[in-house]
Design a protein around this motif. Sequence first.
Motif, PDB file in Angstrom:
ATOM      1  N   LEU A 108      23.478  20.742 -12.081  1.00 25.38           N
ATOM      2  CA  LEU A 108      24.452  19.735 -11.682  1.00 25.38           C
ATOM      3  C   LEU A 108      25.431  19.575 -12.837  1.00 25.38           C
ATOM      4  N   TYR A 109      26.714  19.744 -12.532  1.00 29.71           N
ATOM      5  CA  TYR A 109      27.737  19.670 -13.569  1.00 29.71           C
ATOM      6  C   TYR A 109      28.811  18.673 -13.154  1.00 29.71           C
ATOM      7  N   ASP A 110      29.112  17.741 -14.034  1.00 26.67           N
ATOM      8  CA  ASP A 110      30.131  16.720 -13.798  1.00 26.67           C
ATOM      9  C   ASP A 110      31.453  17.208 -14.378  1.00 26.67           C
ATOM     10  N   HIS A 111      32.390  17.593 -13.507  1.00 26.74           N
ATOM     11  CA  HIS A 111      33.677  18.115 -13.971  1.00 26.74           C
ATOM     12  C   HIS A 111      34.542  17.033 -14.609  1.00 26.74           C
ATOM     13  N   ASP A 112      34.439  15.788 -14.143  1.00 29.48           N
ATOM     14  CA  ASP A 112      35.217  14.714 -14.767  1.00 29.48           C
ATOM     15  C   ASP A 112      34.674  14.385 -16.153  1.00 29.48           C
ATOM     16  N   GLY A 113      33.357  14.291 -16.271  1.00 28.85           N
ATOM     17  CA  GLY A 113      32.731  14.003 -17.558  1.00 28.85           C
ATOM     18  C   GLY A 113      32.604  15.223 -18.446  1.00 28.85           C
ATOM     19  N   ARG A 114      32.865  16.408 -17.851  1.00 25.58           N
ATOM     20  CA  ARG A 114      32.806  17.678 -18.575  1.00 25.58           C
ATOM     21  C   ARG A 114      31.453  17.899 -19.249  1.00 25.58           C
ATOM     22  N   LYS A 115      30.393  17.641 -18.464  1.00 22.98           N
ATOM     23  CA  LYS A 115      29.059  17.841 -19.041  1.00 22.98           C
ATOM     24  C   LYS A 115      28.053  18.168 -17.950  1.00 22.98           C
ATOM     25  N   GLN A 116      27.003  18.837 -18.372  1.00 27.33           N
ATOM     26  CA  GLN A 116      25.897  19.162 -17.488  1.00 27.33           C
ATOM     27  C   GLN A 116      25.056  17.906 -17.294  1.00 27.33           C
ATOM     28  N   LEU A 117      24.744  17.589 -16.050  1.00 24.96           N
ATOM     29  CA  LEU A 117      23.914  16.425 -15.768  1.00 24.96           C
ATOM     30  C   LEU A 117      22.436  16.785 -15.731  1.00 24.96           C
ATOM     31  N   SER A 118      22.148  17.981 -15.196  1.00 24.86           N
ATOM     32  CA  SER A 118      20.745  18.399 -15.143  1.00 24.86           C
ATOM     33  C   SER A 118      20.653  19.889 -14.881  1.00 24.86           C
ATOM     34  N   ILE A 119      19.504  20.439 -15.225  1.00 24.07           N
ATOM     35  CA  ILE A 119      19.179  21.825 -14.911  1.00 24.07           C
ATOM     36  C   ILE A 119      17.701  21.864 -14.547  1.00 24.07           C
ATOM     37  N   SER A 120      17.418  22.506 -13.420  1.00 25.14           N
ATOM     38  CA  SER A 120      16.031  22.663 -12.960  1.00 25.14           C
ATOM     39  C   SER A 120      15.749  24.149 -12.791  1.00 25.14           C
ATOM     40  N   GLU A 121      14.594  24.574 -13.252  1.00 24.44           N
ATOM     41  CA  GLU A 121      14.208  25.989 -13.187  1.00 24.44           C
ATOM     42  C   GLU A 121      13.135  26.192 -12.124  1.00 24.44           C
ATOM     43  N   TYR A 122      13.283  27.279 -11.369  1.00 29.29           N
ATOM     44  CA  TYR A 122      12.326  27.638 -10.327  1.00 29.29           C
ATOM     45  C   TYR A 122      11.959  29.112 -10.482  1.00 29.29           C
ATOM     46  N   PRO A 123      10.687  29.465 -10.355  1.00 33.13           N
ATOM     47  CA  PRO A 123      10.322  30.888 -10.388  1.00 33.13           C
ATOM     48  C   PRO A 123      10.854  31.581  -9.133  1.00 33.13           C
ATOM     49  N   SER A 124      10.939  32.890  -9.187  1.00 30.82           N
ATOM     50  CA  SER A 124      11.494  33.651  -8.063  1.00 30.82           C
ATOM     51  C   SER A 124      10.728  33.392  -6.761  1.00 30.82           C
ATOM     52  N   SER A 125       9.450  33.079  -6.872  1.00 29.05           N
ATOM     53  CA  SER A 125       8.642  32.812  -5.672  1.00 29.05           C
ATOM     54  C   SER A 125       9.033  31.509  -4.976  1.00 29.05           C
TER      55      SER A 125
ATOM     56  N   TRP B 274      28.759  15.319  -2.310  1.00 26.03           N
ATOM     57  CA  TRP B 274      29.913  15.819  -1.561  1.00 26.03           C
ATOM     58  C   TRP B 274      31.096  14.873  -1.727  1.00 26.03           C
ATOM     59  N   GLY B 275      32.260  15.432  -1.985  1.00 24.95           N
ATOM     60  CA  GLY B 275      33.473  14.630  -2.137  1.00 24.95           C
ATOM     61  C   GLY B 275      33.676  14.106  -3.550  1.00 24.95           C
ATOM     62  N   THR B 276      32.770  14.475  -4.458  1.00 25.98           N
ATOM     63  CA  THR B 276      32.926  14.069  -5.864  1.00 25.98           C
ATOM     64  C   THR B 276      33.235  15.317  -6.681  1.00 25.98           C
ATOM     65  N   ARG B 277      33.428  15.123  -7.964  1.00 25.30           N
ATOM     66  CA  ARG B 277      33.673  16.259  -8.850  1.00 25.30           C
ATOM     67  C   ARG B 277      32.386  16.674  -9.560  1.00 25.30           C
ATOM     68  N   ILE B 278      31.250  16.367  -8.925  1.00 24.05           N
ATOM     69  CA  ILE B 278      29.951  16.835  -9.425  1.00 24.05           C
ATOM     70  C   ILE B 278      29.584  18.064  -8.612  1.00 24.05           C
ATOM     71  N   GLU B 279      29.391  19.157  -9.315  1.00 20.79           N
ATOM     72  CA  GLU B 279      29.098  20.436  -8.679  1.00 20.79           C
ATOM     73  C   GLU B 279      27.606  20.741  -8.762  1.00 20.79           C
ATOM     74  N   ALA B 280      27.035  21.160  -7.650  1.00 17.59           N
ATOM     75  CA  ALA B 280      25.656  21.652  -7.618  1.00 17.59           C
ATOM     76  C   ALA B 280      25.743  23.157  -7.432  1.00 17.59           C
ATOM     77  N   VAL B 281      25.099  23.891  -8.316  1.00 18.19           N
ATOM     78  CA  VAL B 281      25.176  25.356  -8.250  1.00 18.19           C
ATOM     79  C   VAL B 281      23.781  25.950  -8.406  1.00 18.19           C
ATOM     80  N   LEU B 282      23.523  26.994  -7.637  1.00 17.00           N
ATOM     81  CA  LEU B 282      22.255  27.727  -7.706  1.00 17.00           C
ATOM     82  C   LEU B 282      22.547  29.099  -8.287  1.00 17.00           C
ATOM     83  N   LEU B 283      21.894  29.406  -9.409  1.00 16.59           N
ATOM     84  CA  LEU B 283      22.124  30.680 -10.096  1.00 16.59           C
ATOM     85  C   LEU B 283      20.792  31.355 -10.400  1.00 16.59           C
ATOM     86  N   GLY B 284      20.797  32.674 -10.392  1.00 15.86           N
ATOM     87  CA  GLY B 284      19.622  33.445 -10.759  1.00 15.86           C
ATOM     88  C   GLY B 284      19.843  34.126 -12.090  1.00 15.86           C
ATOM     89  N   ALA B 285      18.829  34.125 -12.935  1.00 13.70           N
ATOM     90  CA  ALA B 285      18.926  34.775 -14.248  1.00 13.70           C
ATOM     91  C   ALA B 285      17.519  35.042 -14.761  1.00 13.70           C
TER      92      ALA B 285
END
Length: 93
Positions: free
Chosen positions: A12-29, A46-57
């Motif tokens: 979760l990233y707050d574009h207005d505050g320009r900072k990461q709000l949280s990060i959660s890790e999940y195994p591939s399973s 929804w409708g805010t400048r807080i972005e939720a993104v799902l990434l694999g690494a």
Amino acid sequence: MDVARDNYYVILYDHDGRKQLSISEYPSSEFETAMRQCAEAESKHWGTRIEAVLLGAASEDALRLTHPNYFREGYPPIDDYLQPLRDYYFVAD
């Protein structure tokens, strides 16, 4: 040959505050769980400048290399860089 599976991260990233709000890790399973958590966060914000993104690494360190904008607090938003271009190319009549 063993192939390492990626982990999944919901950020979760707050574009207005320009900072990461949280990060959660999940195994591939637990991909479906990660996808559901991301969708719930996206709905909630929804409708805010807080972005939720799902990434694999392979690791959080790898994620920091490929997506540094989600880890640098105070990093100027892309709009700060694009506005001079807009002003130059899209001059109002």
